[in-house]
Design a protein around this motif. Structure first.
Motif, PDB file in Angstrom:
ATOM      1  N   MET A   1       0.912  -1.241  -0.104  1.00 51.12           N
ATOM      2  CA  MET A   1       0.185  -0.006  -0.005  1.00 51.12           C
ATOM      3  C   MET A   1       1.000   1.211  -0.108  1.00 51.12           C
ATOM      4  O   MET A   1       1.888   1.425   0.751  1.00 51.12           O
ATOM      5  N   LYS A   2       0.562   2.141  -0.993  1.00 51.63           N
ATOM      6  CA  LYS A   2       1.139   3.480  -1.079  1.00 51.63           C
ATOM      7  C   LYS A   2       0.717   4.459   0.277  1.00 51.63           C
ATOM      8  O   LYS A   2      -0.488   4.846   0.172  1.00 51.63           O
ATOM      9  N   LEU A   3       1.391   4.647   1.186  1.00 53.35           N
ATOM     10  CA  LEU A   3       0.757   5.315   2.378  1.00 53.35           C
ATOM     11  C   LEU A   3       1.081   6.725   2.176  1.00 53.35           C
ATOM     12  O   LEU A   3       2.126   7.335   1.547  1.00 53.35           O
ATOM     13  N   THR A   4      -0.064   7.535   2.319  1.00 53.24           N
ATOM     14  CA  THR A   4      -0.031   8.999   2.223  1.00 53.24           C
ATOM     15  C   THR A   4      -0.402   9.295   3.926  1.00 53.24           C
ATOM     16  O   THR A   4      -1.013   8.584   4.620  1.00 53.24           O
ATOM     17  N   ALA A   5      -0.199  10.796   4.044  1.00 46.15           N
ATOM     18  CA  ALA A   5      -0.592  11.190   5.187  1.00 46.15           C
ATOM     19  C   ALA A   5      -2.202  11.168   5.516  1.00 46.15           C
ATOM     20  O   ALA A   5      -2.813  10.909   6.553  1.00 46.15           O
TER      21      ALA A   5
ATOM     22  N   ASP B   1       4.922   0.282   3.843  1.00 47.09           N
ATOM     23  CA  ASP B   1       4.782   1.264   3.058  1.00 47.09           C
ATOM     24  C   ASP B   1       5.614   0.999   1.735  1.00 47.09           C
ATOM     25  O   ASP B   1       6.744   0.755   1.753  1.00 47.09           O
ATOM     26  N   SER B   2       5.099   1.207   0.786  1.00 47.92           N
ATOM     27  CA  SER B   2       5.401   0.631  -0.663  1.00 47.92           C
ATOM     28  C   SER B   2       6.649   1.591  -1.014  1.00 47.92           C
ATOM     29  O   SER B   2       7.578   1.295  -1.805  1.00 47.92           O
ATOM     30  N   LEU B   3       6.681   2.915  -0.524  1.00 43.99           N
ATOM     31  CA  LEU B   3       7.704   3.666  -0.906  1.00 43.99           C
ATOM     32  C   LEU B   3       8.835   3.551  -0.105  1.00 43.99           C
ATOM     33  O   LEU B   3       9.924   4.307  -0.351  1.00 43.99           O
ATOM     34  N   CYS B   4       8.999   2.860   1.082  1.00 45.24           N
ATOM     35  CA  CYS B   4       9.930   2.971   1.882  1.00 45.24           C
ATOM     36  C   CYS B   4      10.086   1.518   2.223  1.00 45.24           C
ATOM     37  O   CYS B   4       9.382   1.020   3.298  1.00 45.24           O
ATOM     38  N   THR B   5      10.916   0.472   1.741  1.00 43.95           N
ATOM     39  CA  THR B   5      11.039  -0.932   1.953  1.00 43.95           C
ATOM     40  C   THR B   5      11.175  -1.073   4.031  1.00 43.95           C
ATOM     41  O   THR B   5      12.352  -0.481   3.835  1.00 43.95           O
ATOM     42  N   GLY B   6      10.611  -1.895   4.418  1.00 44.61           N
ATOM     43  CA  GLY B   6      10.881  -2.094   5.900  1.00 44.61           C
ATOM     44  C   GLY B   6      10.193  -1.085   6.781  1.00 44.61           C
ATOM     45  O   GLY B   6      10.190  -1.564   8.279  1.00 44.61           O
ATOM     46  N   LEU B   7       9.635  -0.123   6.102  1.00 44.40           N
ATOM     47  CA  LEU B   7       8.546   0.530   7.139  1.00 44.40           C
ATOM     48  C   LEU B   7       7.412   0.069   7.353  1.00 44.40           C
ATOM     49  O   LEU B   7       6.606  -0.133   6.247  1.00 44.40           O
ATOM     50  N   TYR B   8       6.767   0.025   8.452  1.00 47.51           N
ATOM     51  CA  TYR B   8       5.378  -0.428   8.706  1.00 47.51           C
ATOM     52  C   TYR B   8       4.470   0.584   9.658  1.00 47.51           C
ATOM     53  O   TYR B   8       4.997   1.091  10.584  1.00 47.51           O
TER      54      TYR B   8
ATOM     55  N   LEU C   1       5.078  11.404  15.335  1.00 47.80           N
ATOM     56  CA  LEU C   1       5.941  11.186  14.314  1.00 47.80           C
ATOM     57  C   LEU C   1       5.350  11.129  12.871  1.00 47.80           C
ATOM     58  O   LEU C   1       4.394  10.070  12.628  1.00 47.80           O
ATOM     59  N   SER C   2       5.180  12.109  11.992  1.00 46.16           N
ATOM     60  CA  SER C   2       4.648  12.128  10.653  1.00 46.16           C
ATOM     61  C   SER C   2       5.021  10.954   9.890  1.00 46.16           C
ATOM     62  O   SER C   2       6.033  10.252  10.071  1.00 46.16           O
ATOM     63  N   LEU C   3       4.335  10.968   8.732  1.00 45.45           N
ATOM     64  CA  LEU C   3       4.940   9.714   7.858  1.00 45.45           C
ATOM     65  C   LEU C   3       6.219  10.055   7.079  1.00 45.45           C
ATOM     66  O   LEU C   3       7.187   9.444   6.984  1.00 45.45           O
ATOM     67  N   ALA C   4       6.316  11.594   6.900  1.00 44.90           N
ATOM     68  CA  ALA C   4       7.582  11.944   6.159  1.00 44.90           C
ATOM     69  C   ALA C   4       9.022  11.656   7.194  1.00 44.90           C
ATOM     70  O   ALA C   4       9.889  11.004   6.787  1.00 44.90           O
ATOM     71  N   ASP C   5       8.643  11.889   8.680  1.00 49.38           N
ATOM     72  CA  ASP C   5       9.758  11.803   9.528  1.00 49.38           C
ATOM     73  C   ASP C   5      10.065  10.184   9.588  1.00 49.38           C
ATOM     74  O   ASP C   5      11.199   9.752   9.797  1.00 49.38           O
ATOM     75  N   ALA C   6       8.805   9.264   9.762  1.00 49.85           N
ATOM     76  CA  ALA C   6       8.787   8.094  10.022  1.00 49.85           C
ATOM     77  C   ALA C   6      10.004   7.384   8.694  1.00 49.85           C
ATOM     78  O   ALA C   6      10.748   6.391   9.072  1.00 49.85           O
ATOM     79  N   ARG C   7       9.438   7.921   7.553  1.00 50.04           N
ATOM     80  CA  ARG C   7      10.268   7.296   6.419  1.00 50.04           C
ATOM     81  C   ARG C   7      11.689   7.854   6.500  1.00 50.04           C
ATOM     82  O   ARG C   7      12.573   6.833   6.140  1.00 50.04           O
ATOM     83  N   GLN C   8      12.202   8.806   6.923  1.00 48.80           N
ATOM     84  CA  GLN C   8      13.476   9.403   7.222  1.00 48.80           C
ATOM     85  C   GLN C   8      14.318   8.358   8.148  1.00 48.80           C
ATOM     86  O   GLN C   8      15.459   7.943   8.145  1.00 48.80           O
ATOM     87  N   ARG C   9      13.459   8.227   9.281  1.00 46.36           N
ATOM     88  CA  ARG C   9      14.134   7.564  10.462  1.00 46.36           C
ATOM     89  C   ARG C   9      14.340   6.104   9.870  1.00 46.36           C
ATOM     90  O   ARG C   9      15.221   5.450  10.082  1.00 46.36           O
TER      91      ARG C   9
END
Length: 411
Positions: free
Chosen positions: A1-5, A22-29, A61-69
């Motif tokens: 799934m492509k996660l969006t805010a 998250d389809s845009l960041c492998t390993g993020l759930y 923790l927002s989606l964008a910040d979660a992807r960065q972490r």
């Protein structure tokens, strides 16, 4: 799934825990709990093992910040590191530095200061007994004035007012030493007054009390019974008698070197027949120091406060049996035995100067110019005085005491 805010915000809970990748960041759930709480989790491999690490709660923790972490975590894992373990280690409490703990500092105080003092071992013993026992693992910076007051009040409330005041003095010097060494900015004992005013003691055991004390010593046995008798018969100081060794006994003489006496003066104590009988009756415990009053062979006896209480209880029991009714004996201390011996010798007509020589007491008639130029050690006079006093005690104990007979030449 492509996660969006928006999709993250609208994700609804179910009756089961949901883990949405998250389809845009492998390993993020995105993790959605049945309670509706949402959070972020990253998965990675370390050492061939799958690991999971929580990144934080949503929406803190927002989606964008979660992807960065998540990307930072995966990058660290690719370098062979274990991010989850690093976070755990960072949160773990750091081991406390021992260098500012009371027990460590008192050890240093002894090494750098007390060890060079004649009475250093006594001060260290009292600091260990009361301060280290109460505060040993505490950081000195956590000790407040209230702690000092509570410590001293506790000692005084147990009936040891004099001890409380001595501990206050020892603690004051230790804390001031810590200030001098820039360990603490100010002593928490500053301004703390003595626990109570000390009353000048003049307690002397009566003839009956001497007899009851002797009976109590018989009932108690080793080590306090024989030690109590030696204190009464010789009039010597408690620590000096408690630490007597076989090496110090030379025939019928007990020799105390200068480093063994309170005033730093070597001292010879003639041993009366009664004292020699007491010492001969003590079964020795082998040990290099050769202590007579020891239960370990390596250290002399200690625990004088409890020992005095035990003897006092046995003494009241002996008195009650003697009188056939309950007898309450006024409180006495081991030092009162020294005063009792001195008073007893005075009643026998022993000259004051001889009594002072027996006690190794440098004051009064032995002070000033007399102490400098009068080098007569009164050896014969001391022997006669101690034999007379031992005979008097024996008479009292055996119930054969009559009127006190003064020695010739009394003054």
């Amino acid at each position: 799934m492509k996660l969006t805010a928006a999709t993250v915000d609208k994700m609804q809970p179910t009756d089961k825990r949901q883990e949405v990748p998250d389809s845009l960041c492998t390993g993020l759930y995105l993790v959605v709990q049945p309670t509706g709480k949402k959070g972020w989790q990253v998965r990675y491999r370390h050492g061939g093992t799958h690991r999971r690490m929580s990144l934080g709660a949503y929406p803190v923790l927002s989606l964008a910040d979660a992807r960065q972490r998540a990307r930072d975590t995966l990058a660290a894992a690719s370098e062979g590191r274990d991010p989850a373990e690093e976070v755990r280690a960072a949160k773990a409490p750091k081991p406390q530095d021992d260098r500012d703990k009371i027990r460590v500092l008192i050890g240093q105080y002894h090494k750098r200061h007390l060890s060079s003092l004649k009475s250093g071992h006594l001060v260290r013993r009292e600091l260990d007994r009361f301060v280290v026992a109460e505060w040993g693992d505490r950081d000195i910076h956590d000790i407040a004035r209230r702690d000092v007051i509570d410590l001293l009040d506790g000692i005084a409330d147990s009936g040891r007012v004099v001890t409380a005041n001595r501990v206050r003095a020892y603690l004051n010097k230790f804390l001031n030493w810590c200030v001098e060494r820039d360990i603490i900015p100010m002593s928490p004992a500053t301004g703390v007054k003595p626990a109570a005013k000390e009353a000048s003691r003049d307690r002397v055991l009566t003839d009956d009390e001497i007899r009851w004390f002797w009976n109590a010593c018989d009932a108690e046995g080793f080590p306090w019974g024989p030690l109590g008798k030696v204190l009464l018969l010789t009039g010597q100081r408690l620590n000096e008698a408690a630490q007597i060794t076989d090496n110090e006994i030379r025939g019928d003489l007990w020799h105390l070197s200068a480093d063994r006496t309170k005033n730093g003066r070597a001292h010879d104590v003639p041993l009366s027949v009664a004292v020699r009988d007491v010492l001969a009756g003590v079964d020795r415990i082998a040990g290099k120091p050769g202590y007579i009053f020891t239960t370990t062979g390596t250290t002399p006896v200690s625990g004088f406060y409890k020992a005095r209480a035990t003897l006092a209880e046995a003494m009241e029991k002996a008195a009650s049996e003697d009188r056939g009714e309950s007898v309450e004996i006024p409180r006495w201390t081991f030092h009162d035995l020294r005063r009792t011996a001195a008073t007893g010798m005075a009643r026998l007509g022993i000259p004051v100067r001889v009594t002072e020589a027996v006690l190794n007491h440098v004051s009064g008639t032995g002070g000033g110019i007399v102490g400098v130029y009068q080098r007569h050690d009164y050896a014969d006079e001391k022997r006669a005085a101690l034999e007379a006093w031992a005979s008097r005690v024996t008479q009292l104990v055996e119930g054969s005491a009559v009127n006190v007979v003064q020695l010739s030449g009394a003054r």
